[in-house]
Design a protein around this motif. Structure first.
Motif, PDB file in Angstrom:
ATOM      1  N   MET A   5      -1.969  -0.724 -12.797  1.00 50.76           N
ATOM      2  CA  MET A   5      -1.449  -2.032 -12.412  1.00 50.76           C
ATOM      3  C   MET A   5      -2.597  -2.981 -12.096  1.00 50.76           C
ATOM      4  SD  MET A   5       1.788  -1.622 -12.709  1.00 50.76           S
ATOM      5  CE  MET A   5       2.416  -3.091 -11.908  1.00 50.76           C
ATOM      6  N   LYS A   6      -2.609  -4.126 -12.738  1.00 52.96           N
ATOM      7  CA  LYS A   6      -3.734  -5.066 -12.678  1.00 52.96           C
ATOM      8  C   LYS A   6      -4.030  -5.561 -11.265  1.00 52.96           C
ATOM      9  CE  LYS A   6      -5.382  -9.317 -14.894  1.00 52.96           C
ATOM     10  NZ  LYS A   6      -5.058 -10.377 -15.889  1.00 52.96           N
ATOM     11  N   ASP A   7      -2.996  -5.757 -10.446  1.00 52.86           N
ATOM     12  CA  ASP A   7      -3.200  -6.396  -9.147  1.00 52.86           C
ATOM     13  C   ASP A   7      -3.435  -5.401  -8.015  1.00 52.86           C
ATOM     14  OD1 ASP A   7      -0.660  -5.386  -9.324  1.00 52.86           O
ATOM     15  OD2 ASP A   7       0.320  -7.052  -8.288  1.00 52.86           O
ATOM     16  N   TRP A   8      -3.718  -4.122  -8.347  1.00 51.64           N
ATOM     17  CA  TRP A   8      -3.922  -3.122  -7.310  1.00 51.64           C
ATOM     18  C   TRP A   8      -5.395  -2.813  -7.120  1.00 51.64           C
ATOM     19  CZ3 TRP A   8       0.231   1.238  -8.159  1.00 51.64           C
ATOM     20  CH2 TRP A   8       1.481   0.746  -7.778  1.00 51.64           C
ATOM     21  N   ASP A   9      -5.769  -2.522  -5.877  1.00 52.93           N
ATOM     22  CA  ASP A   9      -7.085  -1.975  -5.574  1.00 52.93           C
ATOM     23  C   ASP A   9      -6.928  -0.459  -5.496  1.00 52.93           C
ATOM     24  OD1 ASP A   9      -8.358  -4.440  -5.365  1.00 52.93           O
ATOM     25  OD2 ASP A   9      -7.697  -4.687  -3.286  1.00 52.93           O
ATOM     26  N   VAL A  10      -7.322   0.225  -6.565  1.00 57.25           N
ATOM     27  CA  VAL A  10      -7.150   1.676  -6.599  1.00 57.25           C
ATOM     28  C   VAL A  10      -8.353   2.348  -5.947  1.00 57.25           C
ATOM     29  CG1 VAL A  10      -5.697   1.655  -8.641  1.00 57.25           C
ATOM     30  CG2 VAL A  10      -8.165   1.793  -8.908  1.00 57.25           C
ATOM     31  N   ALA A  11      -8.161   3.605  -5.546  1.00 58.11           N
ATOM     32  CA  ALA A  11      -9.206   4.342  -4.833  1.00 58.11           C
ATOM     33  C   ALA A  11     -10.469   4.495  -5.683  1.00 58.11           C
ATOM     34  CB  ALA A  11      -8.673   5.707  -4.407  1.00 58.11           C
ATOM     35  N   THR A  12     -10.295   4.764  -6.971  1.00 55.58           N
ATOM     36  CA  THR A  12     -11.437   4.908  -7.882  1.00 55.58           C
ATOM     37  C   THR A  12     -11.214   3.974  -9.069  1.00 55.58           C
ATOM     38  OG1 THR A  12     -11.571   7.238  -7.241  1.00 55.58           O
ATOM     39  CG2 THR A  12     -12.871   6.562  -9.137  1.00 55.58           C
ATOM     40  N   LEU A  65       8.196  -5.973 -19.502  1.00 59.78           N
ATOM     41  CA  LEU A  65       9.045  -5.962 -18.307  1.00 59.78           C
ATOM     42  C   LEU A  65       8.239  -5.847 -17.023  1.00 59.78           C
ATOM     43  CD1 LEU A  65      11.864  -3.520 -19.515  1.00 59.78           C
ATOM     44  CD2 LEU A  65      11.872  -6.024 -19.575  1.00 59.78           C
ATOM     45  N   VAL A  66       6.983  -5.414 -17.137  1.00 65.76           N
ATOM     46  CA  VAL A  66       6.165  -5.169 -15.944  1.00 65.76           C
ATOM     47  C   VAL A  66       4.859  -5.958 -16.071  1.00 65.76           C
ATOM     48  CG1 VAL A  66       5.105  -3.431 -14.467  1.00 65.76           C
ATOM     49  CG2 VAL A  66       7.141  -2.846 -15.816  1.00 65.76           C
ATOM     50  N   PRO A  67       4.768  -7.128 -15.451  1.00 65.09           N
ATOM     51  CA  PRO A  67       3.546  -7.935 -15.540  1.00 65.09           C
ATOM     52  C   PRO A  67       2.320  -7.166 -15.032  1.00 65.09           C
ATOM     53  CG  PRO A  67       5.359  -9.204 -14.594  1.00 65.09           C
ATOM     54  CD  PRO A  67       5.827  -7.782 -14.658  1.00 65.09           C
ATOM     55  N   GLY A  68       1.224  -7.276 -15.767  1.00 64.45           N
ATOM     56  CA  GLY A  68      -0.010  -6.631 -15.329  1.00 64.45           C
ATOM     57  C   GLY A  68      -0.098  -5.155 -15.636  1.00 64.45           C
ATOM     58  N   LEU A  69       0.841  -4.628 -16.427  1.00 60.17           N
ATOM     59  CA  LEU A  69       0.824  -3.200 -16.737  1.00 60.17           C
ATOM     60  C   LEU A  69      -0.237  -2.898 -17.791  1.00 60.17           C
ATOM     61  CD1 LEU A  69       2.151  -0.402 -16.346  1.00 60.17           C
ATOM     62  CD2 LEU A  69       3.744  -1.000 -18.186  1.00 60.17           C
ATOM     63  N   GLY A  70      -1.066  -1.939 -17.512  1.00 61.73           N
ATOM     64  CA  GLY A  70      -2.088  -1.504 -18.456  1.00 61.73           C
ATOM     65  C   GLY A  70      -2.230  -0.001 -18.424  1.00 61.73           C
ATOM     66  N   LYS A  71      -3.373   0.498 -18.896  1.00 61.80           N
ATOM     67  CA  LYS A  71      -3.613   1.939 -18.900  1.00 61.80           C
ATOM     68  C   LYS A  71      -5.095   2.194 -18.672  1.00 61.80           C
ATOM     69  CE  LYS A  71      -3.574   1.728 -23.961  1.00 61.80           C
ATOM     70  NZ  LYS A  71      -2.821   2.046 -25.192  1.00 61.80           N
ATOM     71  N   GLN A  72      -5.384   3.334 -18.090  1.00 62.41           N
ATOM     72  CA  GLN A  72      -6.747   3.698 -17.743  1.00 62.41           C
ATOM     73  C   GLN A  72      -7.063   5.094 -18.274  1.00 62.41           C
ATOM     74  OE1 GLN A  72      -7.661   4.472 -13.545  1.00 62.41           O
ATOM     75  NE2 GLN A  72      -9.505   3.219 -13.759  1.00 62.41           N
ATOM     76  N   GLY A  88       0.815  -1.209   0.000  1.00 63.44           N
ATOM     77  CA  GLY A  88       0.000   0.000   0.000  1.00 63.44           C
ATOM     78  C   GLY A  88       0.847   1.256   0.000  1.00 63.44           C
ATOM     79  N   LYS A  89       1.938   1.231   0.711  1.00 61.88           N
ATOM     80  CA  LYS A  89       2.835   2.390   0.750  1.00 61.88           C
ATOM     81  C   LYS A  89       3.433   2.654  -0.621  1.00 61.88           C
ATOM     82  CE  LYS A  89       6.831   4.238   3.273  1.00 61.88           C
ATOM     83  NZ  LYS A  89       7.845   3.960   4.330  1.00 61.88           N
ATOM     84  N   LYS A  90       3.831   1.587  -1.304  1.00 61.73           N
ATOM     85  CA  LYS A  90       4.376   1.741  -2.657  1.00 61.73           C
ATOM     86  C   LYS A  90       3.328   2.282  -3.617  1.00 61.73           C
ATOM     87  CE  LYS A  90       8.305  -1.400  -3.096  1.00 61.73           C
ATOM     88  NZ  LYS A  90       8.878  -2.519  -3.878  1.00 61.73           N
ATOM     89  N   ARG A  91       2.096   1.759  -3.481  1.00 57.81           N
ATOM     90  CA  ARG A  91       1.027   2.227  -4.360  1.00 57.81           C
ATOM     91  C   ARG A  91       0.772   3.713  -4.171  1.00 57.81           C
ATOM     92  NH1 ARG A  91      -3.993   3.305  -3.364  1.00 57.81           N
ATOM     93  NH2 ARG A  91      -4.045   2.188  -1.388  1.00 57.81           N
ATOM     94  N   ARG A  92       0.739   4.151  -2.916  1.00 56.68           N
ATOM     95  CA  ARG A  92       0.505   5.570  -2.643  1.00 56.68           C
ATOM     96  C   ARG A  92       1.643   6.428  -3.181  1.00 56.68           C
ATOM     97  NH1 ARG A  92      -1.573   3.104   2.014  1.00 56.68           N
ATOM     98  NH2 ARG A  92       0.400   3.320   3.144  1.00 56.68           N
ATOM     99  N   ALA A  93       2.875   5.922  -3.067  1.00 60.36           N
ATOM    100  CA  ALA A  93       4.021   6.662  -3.598  1.00 60.36           C
ATOM    101  C   ALA A  93       3.956   6.727  -5.122  1.00 60.36           C
ATOM    102  CB  ALA A  93       5.324   6.006  -3.146  1.00 60.36           C
ATOM    103  N   PHE A  94       3.535   5.620  -5.727  1.00 59.78           N
ATOM    104  CA  PHE A  94       3.363   5.564  -7.178  1.00 59.78           C
ATOM    105  C   PHE A  94       2.331   6.599  -7.639  1.00 59.78           C
ATOM    106  CE2 PHE A  94       0.951   3.843 -10.794  1.00 59.78           C
ATOM    107  CZ  PHE A  94       1.950   3.506 -11.695  1.00 59.78           C
TER     108      PHE A  94
END
Length: 314
Positions: free
Chosen positions: A275-282, A205-212, A9-15
């Motif tokens: 990132m596919k494996d993240w639970d984003v805020a929105t 190089l980054v598994p699960g990388l997409g775009k929104q 979660g800390k990494k996600r917030r920094a990202f």
């Protein structure tokens, strides 16, 4: 009970914080790009109006060809300066678009900038040439309109005072508005294309990388772009964007050079690394603000329809 550490979660917030900072940099670049280009037009306007007000009060003494030659010189010089500034800011946007992917991913431990080659800048060169040509056209169109006004003066069809007022409008409203739209659209395009191309490079190089797709948040934005807000696809896949005239346009990103003009001009949407494996805020569409719903009936209608379809939260 002690709170458990949450390194993911800390990494996600920094990202996400890094993405936000890069978007602020983009906003500043768009503003400074418009300001710098418009400054050249303001200087040109000042010179041209000084030339016109220095003409004899008797319209019969006006020498049209010489006067238009002087104005053409000023506008040509302004277009050249604007083109130079535009080219520099376009390069800045391209670099910023690449960093929009590289820097946030580095926070996650994916140092893609050390593993990937530089982006092919061929499309950037084409965008620079295209945008510079369009800026030159702004000067050409302004000269044509001014020539018509001054021609009327020399045949007695219009007073010098009225002609100068019209020239003030041409150089104070018409030309700057066109130039600002060109700069805003093309600088936004350079950022979007660079970030999209970098995402495509980084996918392996980054598994699960997409775009929104994220809507601009403008008060009166495109309904079809509001409709797809939150749409997620793979890094190399296109977004499916409804066309106002019917059907769907496949767009790699907002401002996609292959998209119809009605999908890109004045568009403020962005494409975010996802990132596919993240639970984003929105995870889906961003809720409309109270002001948006009050001021734009189309947004209110879209909001209610989407909620009924289960596509937006109540």
């Amino acid at each position: 009970m002690a709170t458990q550490p949450d390194p993911a979660g800390k990494k996600r917030r920094a990202f996400e914080a890094e993405l936000s900072q890069r978007l602020r940099d983009r906003a500043r670049l768009l503003l400074s790009s418009e300001t710098e280009v418009l400054r050249t037009l303001v200087d040109a306007r000042t010179q041209i109006l000084a030339t016109l007000t220095g003409q004899p009060s008797d319209w019969k003494l006006w020498q049209l060809s010489r006067l238009l030659g002087q104005i053409d010189d000023v506008l040509t010089g302004a277009a050249g300066q604007a083109g130079t500034v535009f080219g520099l800011r376009l390069q800045d946007a391209w670099n910023l678009g690449e960093d929009f992917v590289d820097k946030p991913l580095a926070i996650l431990g994916h140092r893609v900038e050390l593993q990937l080659s530089q982006l092919d800048a061929t499309v950037l060169k084409q965008m620079r040439a295209f945008g510079t040509l369009r800026l030159r056209d702004v000067g050409t169109e302004a000269l044509r309109k001014i020539g018509t006004e001054l021609g009327l003066v020399t045949i007695g069809g219009k007073s010098p005072f009225d002609a100068i007022k019209t020239v003030q409008k041409i150089l104070g409203n018409d030309a700057p508005l066109r130039a600002a739209a060109i700069v805003r659209t093309e600088v936004s395009r350079a950022f979007a294309v660079a970030s999209n191309d970098r995402l495509a490079q980084a996918q392996d190089l980054v598994p699960g990388l997409g775009k929104q797709w994220r809507r601009s948040g403008k008060l009166h934005s495109r309904w079809n772009h509001d409709l797809i807000d939150g749409q997620v696809v793979g890094a190399k896949e296109p977004f499916k964007v409804p066309n106002p005239g019917g059907g769907v346009d496949l767009m790699q990103c907002p401002h996609d050079p292959r998209a119809p003009i009605e999908q890109v001009i004045h568009c403020g949407c962005i494409s975010l690394p996802w990132m596919k494996d993240w639970d984003v805020a929105t995870p889906g569409a961003k809720p409309f603000t109270k002001l948006e719903l009050q001021q734009d009936g189309k947004k209110a209608t879209l909001d209610q329809a989407a909620k009924r379809a289960g596509q937006r939260q109540e």
